[in-house]
Write a protein that holds these residues in place. Structure first.
Motif, short mmCIF file in Angstrom:
data_model
loop_
_atom_site.label_atom_id
_atom_site.label_comp_id
_atom_site.label_asym_id
_atom_site.label_seq_id
_atom_site.Cartn_x
_atom_site.Cartn_y
_atom_site.Cartn_z
N UNK A 1 8.96 -3.81 11.28
CA UNK A 1 8.12 -3.59 10.13
C UNK A 1 8.97 -2.96 9.04
N UNK A 2 8.81 -3.43 7.82
CA UNK A 2 9.62 -2.95 6.73
C UNK A 2 9.05 -1.72 6.05
N UNK A 3 9.82 -1.20 5.12
CA UNK A 3 9.46 0.03 4.42
C UNK A 3 8.16 -0.12 3.61
N UNK A 4 7.96 -1.26 2.96
CA UNK A 4 6.76 -1.45 2.16
C UNK A 4 5.51 -1.44 3.03
N UNK A 5 5.54 -2.14 4.17
CA UNK A 5 4.39 -2.10 5.07
C UNK A 5 4.17 -0.70 5.60
N UNK A 6 5.23 0.01 5.92
CA UNK A 6 5.09 1.40 6.38
C UNK A 6 4.37 2.24 5.33
N UNK A 7 4.73 2.07 4.07
CA UNK A 7 4.09 2.84 2.99
C UNK A 7 2.60 2.47 2.88
N UNK A 8 2.31 1.19 2.95
CA UNK A 8 0.92 0.75 2.84
C UNK A 8 0.10 1.25 4.03
N UNK A 9 0.66 1.17 5.23
CA UNK A 9 -0.07 1.63 6.41
C UNK A 9 -0.26 3.14 6.37
N UNK A 10 0.71 3.87 5.86
CA UNK A 10 0.58 5.32 5.70
C UNK A 10 -0.58 5.63 4.74
N UNK A 158 -2.77 -9.73 1.83
CA UNK A 158 -1.40 -9.39 1.42
C UNK A 158 -1.13 -7.91 1.63
N UNK A 159 -2.12 -7.07 1.43
CA UNK A 159 -1.93 -5.63 1.64
C UNK A 159 -1.53 -5.36 3.08
N UNK A 160 -2.22 -5.99 4.00
CA UNK A 160 -1.98 -5.73 5.42
C UNK A 160 -0.72 -6.41 5.96
N UNK A 161 -0.32 -7.54 5.39
CA UNK A 161 0.70 -8.36 6.04
C UNK A 161 1.95 -8.64 5.21
N UNK A 162 1.89 -8.47 3.92
CA UNK A 162 2.92 -8.99 3.03
C UNK A 162 3.87 -7.90 2.54
N UNK A 163 5.14 -8.23 2.49
CA UNK A 163 6.14 -7.31 1.95
C UNK A 163 6.86 -7.88 0.73
N UNK A 164 6.36 -8.97 0.19
CA UNK A 164 6.98 -9.58 -0.97
C UNK A 164 6.69 -8.73 -2.21
N UNK A 165 7.72 -8.14 -2.83
CA UNK A 165 7.50 -7.29 -4.01
C UNK A 165 6.83 -8.02 -5.16
N UNK A 167 4.21 -9.63 -5.10
CA UNK A 167 2.75 -9.50 -4.96
C UNK A 167 2.32 -8.05 -5.23
N UNK A 168 2.86 -7.47 -6.27
CA UNK A 168 2.66 -6.06 -6.58
C UNK A 168 1.21 -5.66 -6.74
N UNK A 169 0.38 -6.52 -7.27
CA UNK A 169 -1.03 -6.15 -7.47
C UNK A 169 -1.69 -5.86 -6.13
N UNK A 170 -1.47 -6.70 -5.14
CA UNK A 170 -2.12 -6.51 -3.85
C UNK A 170 -1.58 -5.27 -3.13
N UNK A 171 -0.33 -4.92 -3.39
CA UNK A 171 0.25 -3.74 -2.75
C UNK A 171 -0.42 -2.46 -3.25
N UNK A 172 -1.11 -2.55 -4.38
CA UNK A 172 -1.78 -1.38 -4.96
C UNK A 172 -3.28 -1.39 -4.72
N UNK A 173 -3.73 -2.16 -3.75
CA UNK A 173 -5.15 -2.28 -3.47
C UNK A 173 -5.81 -0.91 -3.32
N UNK A 174 -5.12 0.02 -2.72
CA UNK A 174 -5.66 1.36 -2.54
C UNK A 174 -4.90 2.39 -3.35
N UNK A 175 -4.46 1.98 -4.52
CA UNK A 175 -3.73 2.86 -5.42
C UNK A 175 -2.23 2.70 -5.27
N UNK A 176 -1.50 3.33 -6.17
CA UNK A 176 -0.04 3.19 -6.14
C UNK A 176 0.54 3.82 -4.88
#
Length: 177
Positions: A1-10, A158-165, A167-176
């Protein structure tokens, strides 16, 4: 699991730990469902609210079945991190129904569209600051000023599964992050 997913899961773990005790349990999911339902007062039908609460309970049971390695009814950060990817891989059956129920709960007039206020109310009730929730809505909805179920489901998956930068909007689903 990459750093972006770790941040989102945290971030997701911190929201799910409603009482802030360092673990998530069934009472956290009940409290979150109650907060979301209360955020709209009496204007939502009992059926919509019940569907949302049921979807939260189903999400908890799916997560617990996968994550609660020691069987104590609580999921700590390590258990969550190890198991959430499995649950995410089954997004359509384990997580998607929760987002669908949340969307329909927020859709005040049942027209298949959620506006900024409706979206922000639900996401803020989940624990995201209201200004971040509004900004996320703006990123996801684009120029239309409304959000469809399809747009929300794509962003959530995308929030749960994607690490493609990209897709920035979906990475912020629960805030920055």
């Amino acid at each position: 699991m990459g750093e972006l997913l770790d941040q989102k899961y945290e971030r997701l773990f911190s929201l799910l730990d409603v009482n802030g005790d360092g673990a998530i349990a069934e009472d956290d999911f009940v409290a979150m469902a109650d907060r979301v339902r209360a955020s709209f007062g009496d204007e939502r039908s009992l059926a919509k609210g019940q569907r949302y609460s049921d979807a939260m309970a189903d999400y908890w049971h799916a997560l617990r079945a996968t994550a609660d390695a020691d069987g104590n009814g609580r999921i700590d950060k390590d258990e969550f991190r190890r198991a959430v990817r499995h649950v995410s891989d089954n997004f359509d059956t384990l997580i998607g129904p929760l987002y669908s129920a949340g969307f329909h709960f927020a859709d005040r007039d049942d027209d298949g569209l959620v506006d900024r206020g409706e979206f922000a109310a639900v996401v803020a009730a989940v624990g995201v600051p209201a200004d971040h929730a509004g900004h996320t809505f703006d990123l996801l909805s684009g120029p239309s000023g409304t959000l469809t179920l399809e747009q929300l489901m794509t962003a959530a998956a995308q929030y749960y599964c994607d690490e493609d930068p990209a897709n920035g909007a979906s990475h912020q689903l629960f805030g920055p992050l």
